[in-house]
Design an enzyme around this catalytic site. Structure first.
Site, PDB file in Angstrom:
ATOM      1  CE  LYS A 180      -4.454   0.915   0.170  1.00  0.00           C
ATOM      2  NZ  LYS A 180      -5.512   0.054  -0.368  1.00  0.00           N
TER       3      LYS A 180
HETATM    4  P1  NAD Z   1     -13.002   7.606  -2.250  1.00  0.00           P
HETATM    5  O1  NAD Z   1     -11.930   8.605  -2.053  1.00  0.00           O
HETATM    6  O2  NAD Z   1     -13.596   7.468  -3.611  1.00  0.00           O
HETATM    7  O3  NAD Z   1     -14.193   7.875  -1.212  1.00  0.00           O
HETATM    8  C1  NAD Z   1     -13.944   8.005   0.153  1.00  0.00           C
HETATM    9  C2  NAD Z   1     -15.266   8.356   0.848  1.00  0.00           C
HETATM   10  O4  NAD Z   1     -15.008   8.416   2.256  1.00  0.00           O
HETATM   11  C3  NAD Z   1     -15.845   9.703   0.427  1.00  0.00           C
HETATM   12  O5  NAD Z   1     -17.229   9.581   0.221  1.00  0.00           O
HETATM   13  C4  NAD Z   1     -15.591  10.588   1.652  1.00  0.00           C
HETATM   14  O6  NAD Z   1     -16.570  11.570   1.817  1.00  0.00           O
HETATM   15  C5  NAD Z   1     -15.688   9.551   2.772  1.00  0.00           C
HETATM   16  N1  NAD Z   1     -15.029  10.042   3.980  1.00  0.00           N
HETATM   17  C6  NAD Z   1     -13.787  10.536   4.128  1.00  0.00           C
HETATM   18  N2  NAD Z   1     -13.596  10.952   5.399  1.00  0.00           N
HETATM   19  C7  NAD Z   1     -14.745  10.714   6.054  1.00  0.00           C
HETATM   20  C8  NAD Z   1     -15.194  10.946   7.376  1.00  0.00           C
HETATM   21  N3  NAD Z   1     -14.392  11.478   8.294  1.00  0.00           N
HETATM   22  N4  NAD Z   1     -16.468  10.587   7.709  1.00  0.00           N
HETATM   23  C9  NAD Z   1     -17.294  10.041   6.797  1.00  0.00           C
HETATM   24  N5  NAD Z   1     -16.917   9.795   5.513  1.00  0.00           N
HETATM   25  C10 NAD Z   1     -15.666  10.135   5.152  1.00  0.00           C
HETATM   26  O7  NAD Z   1     -12.401   6.192  -1.748  1.00  0.00           O
HETATM   27  P2  NAD Z   1     -12.850   4.729  -2.176  1.00  0.00           P
HETATM   28  O8  NAD Z   1     -11.967   4.292  -3.283  1.00  0.00           O
HETATM   29  O9  NAD Z   1     -14.308   4.672  -2.301  1.00  0.00           O
HETATM   30  O10 NAD Z   1     -12.391   3.880  -0.889  1.00  0.00           O
HETATM   31  C11 NAD Z   1     -13.237   3.703   0.251  1.00  0.00           C
HETATM   32  C12 NAD Z   1     -12.733   2.514   1.054  1.00  0.00           C
HETATM   33  O11 NAD Z   1     -12.719   1.342   0.220  1.00  0.00           O
HETATM   34  C13 NAD Z   1     -11.305   2.617   1.586  1.00  0.00           C
HETATM   35  O12 NAD Z   1     -11.216   1.903   2.801  1.00  0.00           O
HETATM   36  C14 NAD Z   1     -10.483   1.913   0.523  1.00  0.00           C
HETATM   37  O13 NAD Z   1      -9.239   1.462   1.020  1.00  0.00           O
HETATM   38  C15 NAD Z   1     -11.425   0.763   0.217  1.00  0.00           C
HETATM   39  N6  NAD Z   1     -11.193   0.109  -1.068  1.00  0.00           N
HETATM   40  C16 NAD Z   1     -11.211   0.812  -2.227  1.00  0.00           C
HETATM   41  C17 NAD Z   1     -11.029   0.124  -3.428  1.00  0.00           C
HETATM   42  C18 NAD Z   1     -11.102   0.823  -4.750  1.00  0.00           C
HETATM   43  O14 NAD Z   1     -11.059   0.122  -5.773  1.00  0.00           O
HETATM   44  N7  NAD Z   1     -11.237   2.133  -4.820  1.00  0.00           N
HETATM   45  C19 NAD Z   1     -10.821  -1.261  -3.430  1.00  0.00           C
HETATM   46  C20 NAD Z   1     -10.839  -1.944  -2.214  1.00  0.00           C
HETATM   47  C21 NAD Z   1     -11.026  -1.240  -1.048  1.00  0.00           C
END
Ligand code: NAD
Length: 441
Positions: free
Chosen positions: A127
């Site tokens: 990561k």
């Molecule tokens: P993103 O940046 O697209 O979205 C993040 C979201 O989290 C946003 O809606 C933001 O408003 C919200 N957020 C941030 N701080 C916050 C807070 N304090 N309170 C409430 N909401 C808050 O990110 P993503 O890609 O959707 O990733 C989200 C999760 O999924 C993470 O844990 C990431 O590691 C995991 N993940 C993502 C992927 C991927 O393909 N993008 C794959 C596997 C896991």
């Protein structure tokens, strides 16, 4: 902050005492490796393997001078943690977030090792993160940071060695800049294969059909496989979400398409709810325009406390780590907590939810769809092929169903909860490969 008093933390305490590393109970890495080590105990894993997985192989930290649009300079901190590569090249996203810390990156790298092993992908876990708030930078500044970061990573990444992808705060555009920078440094004989340096690229530049929605899509396949066994049919279920970014918004849209109803959302801008349901597509368009859910006109604004207390069938954290702690868990009223985000539930919260009879479906299973389609993208790049979305979805479904069934079987075999089962299934695979390869030297 809560103090961790579960047996998971006890397992970690013993190993870290031996490693002469000391962590406090609130530490996310300590809590996460604690759960993994608890699963290792269920399997009676050889002691040297417990030591090996307890710390990443490599932890890189760098500082990149970057010029802002107004001519001033900032020294930007970045991390890349490579946890384990016994199963294949390191693989894991790059996060842009202003509060990121080394232990968070270590945790996410460890979870990638477990996730790839569970999904039977030929990858290890890594990561990366950059300590910036991407919302406060202009597109040109983001591009400069990304190119500088890629140059700083240099040969510490590579299509056969360590392959980044998007995560919180990064997207296909970020990956395009990374790939372009890397290709510029590559030898002329390997410029074509150099595209495989990152996954999650734009479709027109070596990306895969179905990658953007892949994490949400994979989660839906997991639910289709496991919910009937808990007596739940996906049609007609209500759900709430923390986070409405890539993972949250795709999960909402795909669940809605299968007949479930979004009732409440919390993100960094606020919380909203609507008893009659929130249209997931309309909300996605609103968030794309405004940056968050606050002010969405078709729902009422609620407090954070009211969000956690909203009764739903499925409660889905899809934002950052530790967003469901013990206090939140006491408020949550749902049948299943589905971890779309990585490490969203603290060990004490999980214990409380399980005691209340709430099923907790673990992140390394639920969100493995993202890295699985990343693997498909990497494979297509290597073979100069282009798969259509139907083929990607079909292959994704096969991987997700197999992983979900494996977790279920392991939980029955070891008589343990789903998180322990997911880690145990992953560790079994890692143990097998270590037994074949041996531990160098
Ligand atoms: P993103 O940046 O697209 O979205 C993040 C979201 O989290 C946003 O809606 C933001 O408003 C919200 N957020 C941030 N701080 C916050 C807070 N304090 N309170 C409430 N909401 C808050 O990110 P993503 O890609 O959707 O990733 C989200 C999760 O999924 C993470 O844990 C990431 O590691 C995991 N993940 C993502 C992927 C991927 O393909 N993008 C794959 C596997 C896991």
């Amino acid at each position: 902050m809560e103090s961790c008093d579960t047996s998971a933390c006890q397992s970690a305490r013993e190993i870290f005492h031996e490693l002469e590393e000391y962590y406090d109970n609130d530490n996310l890495y300590f809590q996460t490796i604690g759960s993994v080590l608890q699963a290792a105990e269920l399997l009676d894993l050889p002691h040297q393997l417990k030591l090996i997985i307890s710390q990443p192989k490599n932890e890189l930290m760098f500082h990149c001078p970057t010029q802002m649009d107004d001519g001033t300079w900032r020294l930007i901190k970045g991390y890349r943690v490579q946890h384990n590569n016994v199963l294949g090249p390191y693989k894991g996203g790059i996060r842009y977030h202003e509060e990121v810390k080394l232990d968070e990156v270590k945790t996410l790298a460890l979870l990638m090792t477990m996730k790839c092993a569970l999904a039977r992908l030929p990858y290890g876990g890594a990561k990366g993160a950059v300590k910036i708030n991407p919302r406060s930078l202009s597109p040109k500044e983001l591009e400069r940071v990304t190119r500088r970061l890629t140059a700083a990573l240099g040969n510490n990444i590579g299509p056969d060695y360590d392959i980044p992808a998007p995560d919180v705060g990064t997207n296909a555009q970020t990956m395009a800049w990374m790939a372009d920078t890397y290709i510029n440094f590559a030898e002329s004989s390997s410029k074509v294969s150099a595209r495989g340096i990152v996954t999650g690229k734009p479709l027109e530049f070596g990306g895969s059909a179905g990658r953007e929605k892949a994490t949400g899509q994979g989660l839906v396949y997991v639910l289709e496989t496991l919910l009937p066994g808990i007596g739940i049919d996906l049609v007609g279920q209500s759900f709430s979400l923390i986070g409405y970014g890539n993972v949250g918004s795709w999960t909402a849209r795909l669940l809605q398409a299968r007949g479930s109803e979004l009732r409440a959302v919390l993100d960094h801008t606020g919380a909203i709810a609507h008893d009659g349901g929130i249209d997931a597509e309309q909300l996605a368009a609103y968030v794309r325009e405004t940056g968050g859910v606050a002010g969405y006109p078709e729902a009422r604004e609620i407090s954070q406390g009211a969000f956690y207390s909203t009764p739903v069938d499925l409660f889905i954290p899809a934002a950052l780590e530790q967003m469901v702690d013990l206090e939140h868990a006491k408020k949550i009223q749902c049948r299943v907590l589905v971890e779309a985000a990585n490490a969203p539930t603290t060990p004490n919260a999980e214990q409380h939810l399980l005691q209340k009879g709430i099923e907790v479906l673990p992140a390394i299973l639920c969100n493995a769809g993202g890295v699985t389609v990343s693997y498909f993208e990497w494979k297509q790049n290597r073979q100069s092929e282009t798969w259509d979305e139907t083929l990607v979805d079909k292959r994704l479904k096969k991987v997700m169903r197999r992983a979900a069934e494996l977790v279920l079987e392991t939980s029955r075999e070891l008589n343990c909860n789903m998180r322990m089962a997911s880690y145990a299934a992953a560790l079994k695979r890692i143990e097998k490969v270590y037994a074949m390869r041996g531990v160098f030297p």
